[in-house]
Scaffold this motif. Structure first.
Motif, short mmCIF file in Angstrom:
data_model
loop_
_atom_site.label_atom_id
_atom_site.label_comp_id
_atom_site.label_asym_id
_atom_site.label_seq_id
_atom_site.Cartn_x
_atom_site.Cartn_y
_atom_site.Cartn_z
N LEU A 34 0.84 -1.19 0.00
CA LEU A 34 0.00 0.00 0.00
C LEU A 34 0.87 1.25 0.00
O LEU A 34 1.88 1.32 0.71
CB LEU A 34 -0.91 0.03 1.23
N ALA A 35 0.47 2.22 -0.80
CA ALA A 35 1.22 3.48 -0.90
C ALA A 35 0.35 4.62 -0.41
O ALA A 35 -0.87 4.58 -0.54
CB ALA A 35 1.62 3.73 -2.35
N GLU A 36 1.00 5.62 0.16
CA GLU A 36 0.30 6.83 0.55
C GLU A 36 0.43 7.84 -0.58
O GLU A 36 1.54 8.13 -1.04
CB GLU A 36 0.88 7.42 1.82
N ILE A 37 -0.72 8.37 -1.02
CA ILE A 37 -0.75 9.37 -2.08
C ILE A 37 -1.55 10.56 -1.58
O ILE A 37 -2.63 10.39 -1.02
CB ILE A 37 -1.38 8.80 -3.36
N ILE A 38 -1.01 11.75 -1.81
CA ILE A 38 -1.75 12.97 -1.51
C ILE A 38 -2.05 13.65 -2.83
O ILE A 38 -1.17 13.81 -3.68
CB ILE A 38 -0.94 13.91 -0.59
N THR A 39 -3.31 14.02 -3.02
CA THR A 39 -3.72 14.69 -4.24
C THR A 39 -4.31 16.05 -3.93
O THR A 39 -4.82 16.29 -2.83
CB THR A 39 -4.79 13.88 -5.02
N CYS A 40 -4.22 16.92 -4.90
CA CYS A 40 -4.86 18.23 -4.84
C CYS A 40 -5.21 18.59 -6.27
O CYS A 40 -4.33 18.71 -7.12
CB CYS A 40 -3.93 19.26 -4.22
#
Length: 126
Positions: A34-40
């Motif tokens: 599992l990867a952590e992704i931050i989007t905007c």
């Protein structure tokens, strides 16, 4: 508005309202933990610019882009995506892995770019 050098800067992206970020845990591929992704994402999807991908350096994670960079560029029309490489920001390095290799990070980045291409294709084409 500024009169410095007789240049008006009403449309300066820094003055745009900053947007909120969203953090998610996802599996980028069958081979990655599992990867952590931050989007905007920009509010206006009609004039969307190419997506920007943010990859952190040592002793950081995707959080280092979240407060200023992602909202700034998304407010200027760029969809923004930041990845926490495996083993950072509380993400797993993998089952039984005690040391992450550069090849693992390369695999993460390749899978992340492929993910962004898929997401952007769906987002723009409905």
């Amino acid at each position: 508005k500024s009169d410095v050098d007789d240049v008006e800067v009403d449309d300066d992206p820094i003055s745009y309202p900053l947007l909120e970020t969203e953090t998610r845990q996802i599996r980028l591929s069958a081979n990655t933990p599992l990867a952590e992704i931050i989007t905007c994402l920009p509010i206006n999807t009609r004039n969307t610019k190419p997506p920007l991908i943010f990859i952190h350096g040592s002793f950081h994670a995707s959080w280092c882009w979240a407060e200023h960079y992602l909202p700034h560029f998304a407010s200027a029309g760029y969809p923004c995506y930041a990845l926490s490489l495996r083993g950072t920001s509380g993400t797993s390095a993998g089952e039984g892995v005690t040391r992450v290799k550069i090849e693992d990070h390369v695999e993460d980045v390749i899978a992340f770019v492929q993910y962004v291409v898929r997401v952007e294709t769906v987002r723009l084409n409905g």
